[in-house]
Design a protein around this motif. Structure first.
Motif, PDB file in Angstrom:
ATOM      1  N   UNK A  44      20.470  30.105  40.597  1.00 45.34           N
ATOM      2  CA  UNK A  44      19.600  29.077  40.028  1.00 45.34           C
ATOM      3  C   UNK A  44      18.227  29.205  40.749  1.00 45.34           C
ATOM      4  N   UNK A  45      18.131  29.687  41.819  1.00 36.12           N
ATOM      5  CA  UNK A  45      16.888  29.636  42.615  1.00 36.12           C
ATOM      6  C   UNK A  45      16.551  31.262  42.765  1.00 36.12           C
ATOM      7  N   UNK A  46      17.198  32.261  42.582  1.00 40.59           N
ATOM      8  CA  UNK A  46      16.693  33.541  42.875  1.00 40.59           C
ATOM      9  C   UNK A  46      17.042  34.126  41.461  1.00 40.59           C
ATOM     10  N   UNK A  47      16.278  35.269  41.276  1.00 41.35           N
ATOM     11  CA  UNK A  47      16.438  36.400  40.131  1.00 41.35           C
ATOM     12  C   UNK A  47      17.386  37.427  40.904  1.00 41.35           C
ATOM     13  N   UNK A  48      18.420  37.475  40.385  1.00 35.72           N
ATOM     14  CA  UNK A  48      19.552  38.518  40.942  1.00 35.72           C
ATOM     15  C   UNK A  48      19.716  39.556  40.083  1.00 35.72           C
ATOM     16  N   UNK A  49      19.178  40.905  40.416  1.00 41.84           N
ATOM     17  CA  UNK A  49      19.482  41.970  39.710  1.00 41.84           C
ATOM     18  C   UNK A  49      21.134  42.488  39.445  1.00 41.84           C
ATOM     19  N   UNK A  50      21.579  42.464  40.770  1.00 45.00           N
ATOM     20  CA  UNK A  50      23.061  42.926  40.680  1.00 45.00           C
ATOM     21  C   UNK A  50      23.845  42.128  41.238  1.00 45.00           C
ATOM     22  N   UNK A  51      25.162  41.685  40.886  1.00 46.39           N
ATOM     23  CA  UNK A  51      26.056  40.964  41.423  1.00 46.39           C
ATOM     24  C   UNK A  51      27.382  41.529  41.803  1.00 46.39           C
ATOM     25  N   UNK A  52      27.800  41.590  42.827  1.00 48.92           N
ATOM     26  CA  UNK A  52      29.046  42.512  43.234  1.00 48.92           C
ATOM     27  C   UNK A  52      29.986  41.343  43.798  1.00 48.92           C
ATOM     28  N   UNK A  53      31.286  41.431  43.008  1.00 52.75           N
ATOM     29  CA  UNK A  53      32.127  40.611  43.397  1.00 52.75           C
ATOM     30  C   UNK A  53      33.747  41.035  43.020  1.00 52.75           C
ATOM     31  N   UNK A  54      34.555  40.189  43.429  1.00 50.09           N
ATOM     32  CA  UNK A  54      35.878  40.317  43.429  1.00 50.09           C
ATOM     33  C   UNK A  54      36.746  41.183  44.163  1.00 50.09           C
ATOM     34  N   UNK A  55      36.027  41.558  45.559  1.00 56.16           N
ATOM     35  CA  UNK A  55      36.848  42.199  46.288  1.00 56.16           C
ATOM     36  C   UNK A  55      38.392  41.467  46.744  1.00 56.16           C
ATOM     37  N   UNK A  56      38.006  40.106  47.159  1.00 53.16           N
ATOM     38  CA  UNK A  56      39.255  39.333  47.457  1.00 53.16           C
ATOM     39  C   UNK A  56      39.118  38.007  46.781  1.00 53.16           C
ATOM     40  N   UNK A  57      38.444  38.063  45.812  1.00 46.85           N
ATOM     41  CA  UNK A  57      38.457  36.637  45.133  1.00 46.85           C
ATOM     42  C   UNK A  57      39.603  36.644  44.140  1.00 46.85           C
ATOM     43  N   UNK A  58      40.271  35.296  43.893  1.00 45.73           N
ATOM     44  CA  UNK A  58      41.256  35.291  42.980  1.00 45.73           C
ATOM     45  C   UNK A  58      40.737  35.767  41.678  1.00 45.73           C
TER      46      UNK A  58
END
Length: 94
Positions: A44-58
């Motif tokens: 909501x506050x920053x322009x994010x170009x790439x998001x990396x996720x899922x390594x240990x998330x459910x």
């Protein structure tokens, strides 16, 4: 400069991955979030170009985050990393 947001529930993995990305030079600005709520606050506050996720998330947290990204931040590229993805998870990601 590209903004990269790394999201992972495991603080050790998060710290390690962020450190590796930061060591690649000053052309990346690496942000981190320990959960989906923190990630949404950053988005909501920053322009994010790439998001990396899922390594240990459910799987449910990963799906929730990607669903919200698709609706609110369609231009953010997403990289999902996992070593234990079910066939249903891979199908939903696509």
């Amino acid at each position: 400069m590209k903004n990269i947001l790394v999201v992972d529930n495991d603080p050790i993995m998060l710290h390690t991955f962020v450190g590796l990305l930061k060591s690649q030079g000053s052309f990346l600005r690496v942000l981190s979030a320990i959960n989906v709520q923190t990630a949404l606050e950053i988005l909501a506050e920053e322009e994010v170009h790439i998001l990396i996720t899922g390594m240990h998330m459910s799987e449910m947290d990963a799906f929730e985050l990607m669903s919200l990204l698709r609706d609110k931040y369609p231009h953010t590229r997403v990289i999902v990393m996992t070593n234990n993805a079910s066939s249903m998870f891979r199908a939903k990601i696509k």
